[in-house]
Design a protein around this motif. Structure first.
Motif, PDB file in Angstrom:
ATOM      1  N   ALA A 111      44.427 -12.693  -4.998  1.00 58.97           N
ATOM      2  CA  ALA A 111      45.330 -13.721  -4.481  1.00 58.97           C
ATOM      3  C   ALA A 111      45.996 -13.291  -3.179  1.00 58.97           C
ATOM      4  N   LYS A 112      46.098 -11.974  -2.954  1.00 53.33           N
ATOM      5  CA  LYS A 112      46.725 -11.489  -1.721  1.00 53.33           C
ATOM      6  C   LYS A 112      45.785 -11.558  -0.522  1.00 53.33           C
ATOM      7  N   LEU A 113      44.508 -11.827  -0.772  1.00 58.97           N
ATOM      8  CA  LEU A 113      43.550 -11.956   0.326  1.00 58.97           C
ATOM      9  C   LEU A 113      43.614 -13.396   0.833  1.00 58.97           C
ATOM     10  N   GLN A 114      44.327 -13.606   1.913  1.00 58.62           N
ATOM     11  CA  GLN A 114      44.534 -14.961   2.424  1.00 58.62           C
ATOM     12  C   GLN A 114      44.104 -15.034   3.889  1.00 58.62           C
ATOM     13  N   HIS A 115      43.257 -15.993   4.162  1.00 58.16           N
ATOM     14  CA  HIS A 115      42.765 -16.227   5.515  1.00 58.16           C
ATOM     15  C   HIS A 115      42.309 -17.669   5.586  1.00 58.16           C
ATOM     16  N   ARG A 116      42.419 -18.289   6.755  1.00 60.51           N
ATOM     17  CA  ARG A 116      42.083 -19.715   6.844  1.00 60.51           C
ATOM     18  C   ARG A 116      40.595 -19.977   6.639  1.00 60.51           C
ATOM     19  N   ASN A 117      39.764 -18.933   6.673  1.00 65.25           N
ATOM     20  CA  ASN A 117      38.333 -19.108   6.427  1.00 65.25           C
ATOM     21  C   ASN A 117      37.902 -18.548   5.077  1.00 65.25           C
ATOM     22  N   LEU A 118      38.861 -18.396   4.168  1.00 69.14           N
ATOM     23  CA  LEU A 118      38.576 -18.032   2.786  1.00 69.14           C
ATOM     24  C   LEU A 118      39.142 -19.107   1.872  1.00 69.14           C
ATOM     25  N   VAL A 119      38.426 -19.409   0.794  1.00 70.52           N
ATOM     26  CA  VAL A 119      38.977 -20.319  -0.203  1.00 70.52           C
ATOM     27  C   VAL A 119      40.115 -19.600  -0.912  1.00 70.52           C
ATOM     28  N   ARG A 120      41.277 -20.211  -0.942  1.00 74.59           N
ATOM     29  CA  ARG A 120      42.476 -19.561  -1.447  1.00 74.59           C
ATOM     30  C   ARG A 120      42.564 -19.652  -2.973  1.00 74.59           C
ATOM     31  N   LEU A 121      42.802 -18.496  -3.607  1.00 76.75           N
ATOM     32  CA  LEU A 121      43.039 -18.460  -5.042  1.00 76.75           C
ATOM     33  C   LEU A 121      44.509 -18.771  -5.297  1.00 76.75           C
ATOM     34  N   LEU A 122      44.773 -19.874  -6.011  1.00 75.37           N
ATOM     35  CA  LEU A 122      46.149 -20.314  -6.262  1.00 75.37           C
ATOM     36  C   LEU A 122      46.756 -19.662  -7.498  1.00 75.37           C
TER      37      LEU A 122
END
Length: 675
Positions: A404-415
């Motif tokens: 969940a801490k891996l956040q980038h606009r080109n990654l699908v975000r885990l909520l």
């Protein structure tokens, strides 16, 4: 390149002294003037994923209105500015941050200068950022307040070298870590710290770290950790000046480049004025020797000094106690974050209409994916894991927290996630436009993707992989990059999916190899398919195949020439050797961007070379896409396929090929490990 201002001032001082003492006034005026100038560090308006706005649009009006308030704004307390203007989708959010030692008037001047440069350098851009020595200014149409962002980053170079690199490295690491803890513990007014250290070679290092005050202590620590870790690569262990990122910055020099500032008292609220320093106002004793006046003039200062000493001891003890519970606070923060990510099973059950078939989006080796809508109207995608991962509940929560801490606009975000009985659910953001393969391999749908859209998708995938390989908190190797794992949002921006599944499925593997080949035949690098060896270069191989698929609109399994079928890599390589590489381009695309297409074909062939050492890294690929002045090396022969199912690789065995084929529909597997 930032050249130390102090060295320039010494040269000017010598020149003025030659002109005579009467010129010293001019020198002091020049020093005052030079202190107001901010050196330009870096900036970008290359947010092609965000898009542009048109002149005289609502967004343009909101942006001009918001930035114009910088000159008249009186609420830039402690050098921080965060305002918004307008309504979604034309809402503009802006953050301005001045260095912690900069005075308010100087701060406004720097931000105004940044504003004029930013709008001139980035016309019609919905998102942009610029860094100066004294300030940073950014704006965006998306939410940026309270968000940790470490991309894009900039290095500030300096010409000075160090005497002992090892000793310097240890000294600068210790100094930066010390300052990081002080800055991160700051309040909502200022997260800023400075100090210096002297090495054994009597080299004094002056350091500064700063975060935007809207970050939490945990967020500030994370941003500074990421930035500090890049110093050896950014500056090659010289007095480099530092590095700047959207949410934080660091700097170190061999001269004191900052002004000494007063430490903010946490007991004083932001709106309260600081208490005035004690001043001895007792009258001079009269010549008559008035003993009472003499006693007052001696006793009162003594009492005050004693009180100040007691206060200092109290504050020091309180700080020591605070340091003792830092670890406990971090653990509590992790627990709170984990709790905020956990969904109730009934909530997911209602959102997906009890996992109805009408909401089913797909089925994979990991389980089924369902569309859902939460009670607040937010759309979500839910993965219902169909097999036990072998982990306990605590381990599963920890792994979800990492992903969940891996956040980038080109990654699908885990909520978030859900645990109830044997149910293990992963909750992702919902991406409406399905996957890339739905468009590029369909004769009718591919017409919706012109070259500009496909080129944007290639660049977006590059940014996402670069983040996973080099810029994220964990180094992530995807191991199953393919067209069906690239999702497209409502504006056809790419988002990489299934980049954290290895943490959720325990596979018999190490950081360097695996005894079980899991992936998709056709995208796997030869060293992975043959020997189970994987690295960032195996992801690069998959990326090269994907680029050639995007260009050609054909699956890698084969291109038909009448009754003959040739795999995509063989066809691309043969066309390249015959100097007819343009023939692999999808006929539905026009040739107006022929140079870009040819460059992408060249990059794709470099990525699929059989020798992994010859393949470029994602950082190099990003440079190749952004700089047309950069000459590209000549590619060597790629790893070929005889047909869509079997590799033609030296020494391949039937059992290994069978293993690769059987794993085609298995779960996507990604390897993550700490840097």
């Amino acid at each position: 390149m930032i050249v130390p201002i102090a060295s320039n001032i010494l040269i000017i001082e010598r020149t003025i002294r030659m002109a005579g003492v009467s010129s010293m006034l001019l020198f002091f005026l020049f020093v005052i003037l030079i202190s107001q100038v901010s050196a330009h560090i870096g900036g970008t308006c290359d947010y092609s994923m965000v898009g542009n706005y048109t002149a005289n649009s609502t967004y343009n009006t909101n942006l001009n209105t918001l930035l114009s308030t910088l000159s008249s704004n009186t609420e830039i307390n402690y050098g921080f500015y965060n305002f918004s203007h307008g309504q979604s989708p034309d809402r503009v959010n802006a953050i301005g941050l001045c260095r912690g030692d900069v005075e308010p008037d100087e701060c406004r001047s720097c931000l105004n200068y940044a504003r004029s440069n930013l709008t001139q350098d980035c016309p019609n851009q919905k998102e942009a950022i610029i860094h100066f020595d004294n300030c940073m200014l950014r704006y965006s149409n998306r939410t940026i307040f309270g968000q940790v962002e470490t991309f894009p980053g900039y290095c500030v170079q300096n010409l000075s070298n160090v005497t002992d690199e090892d000793e310097f490295k240890q000294a600068i690491v210790n100094l930066m870590r010390k300052l990081k803890d002080v800055a991160a513990s700051g309040d909502s007014r200022r997260k800023y710290a400075t100090d210096n250290v002297t090495t054994g070679n009597f080299e004094t290092i002056y350091g500064l770290v700063q975060c935007t005050p809207d970050l939490s202590e945990t967020q500030c620590n994370y941003c500074l950790d990421e930035t500090i870790s890049q110093i050896p690569y950014c500056c090659n262990l010289t007095f480099c000046g530092g590095a700047a990122r959207p949410s934080c910055n660091i700097r170190f020099e061999n001269y004191r480049f900052y002004k000494l500032t007063t430490v903010l008292d946490p007991e004083i609220p932001p709106s309260s004025p600081a208490p005035p320093p004690f001043a001895d106002t007792s009258p001079e004793p009269e010549e008559s020797g008035n003993t009472i006046v003499i006693m007052i003039s001696i006793v009162v200062p003594t009492i005050v000094v004693v009180l100040l000493i007691c206060l200092c001891l109290y504050l020091r003890r309180r700080k020591a106690r605070k340091n003792l519970v830092v670890k406990e606070d971090e653990i509590e923060d992790e627990i709170k974050i984990a709790e905020s990510l956990q969904f109730n099973f009934n909530t997911i059950q209602v959102a997906t209409e009890d996992f109805s078939d009408s909401n089913k989006l797909g089925q994979g080796g990991f389980g089924a994916v369902y569309r859902g809508r939460l009670s607040n109207g937010q759309m979500i995608a839910v993965k219902r894991l169909s097999r036990d991962s072998g982990q306990g509940d605590t381990e599963f929560k920890n792994e979800v927290l990492l992903v969940a801490k891996l956040q980038h606009r080109n990654l699908v975000r885990l909520l978030g996630f859900c645990l109830e009985g044997n149910e293990r659910l992963l909750v992702y953001e919902y991406v409406p436009n399905k996957s890339l393969d739905y468009f590029i391999f369909d004769p009718n749908m591919k017409a919706q993707l012109d070259w500009e859209s496909r080129y944007k998708i290639i660049r977006g995938i590059t940014r996402g992989l670069l983040y996973l390989h080099e810029d994220s908190r964990l180094r992530v190797i995807h191991r199953d990059l393919k067209a069906s794992n690239i999702l497209l949002d409502e504006e056809m921006h790419p988002k990489i999916a299934d980049f954290g599944m290895a943490r959720l499925f325990l596979v018999d593997q190490t950081h360097a190899n695996t005894t079980r080949i899991v992936g998709t035949c056709g995208y796997m690098a030869p060293e992975y398919a043959m020997h189970g060896q994987f690295s960032v270069k195996s992801d690069v191989f998959s990326f090269g195949v994907l680029v050639l698929e995007i260009l050609s609109g054909q699956k890698n399994s084969g291109i038909h020439h009448g009754e003959n079928v040739e795999d995509l890599l063989s066809f691309a390589w043969r066309s390249w050797k015959e100097q007819t590489a343009i023939n692999i381009v999808d006929p539905s695309l026009n040739n107006n961007s022929r140079n870009e297409m040819m460059r992408c074909i060249h990059i794709g062939l470099l990525c699929v070379q059989e020798n992994l050492a010859d393949r470029p890294t994602m950082a190099t690929i990003m440079l190749m896409l952004n700089s047309y002045s950069l000459s590209l090396p000549i590619p060597t022969k790629p790893a070929f396929y005889k047909n869509s199912r079997n590799r033609s690789l030296p020494g391949s065995s039937e059992s290994m090929i069978k293993s690769a084929q059987e794993s085609e529909n298995e779960a996507s597997i990604t390897e993550l490990y700490a840097r």
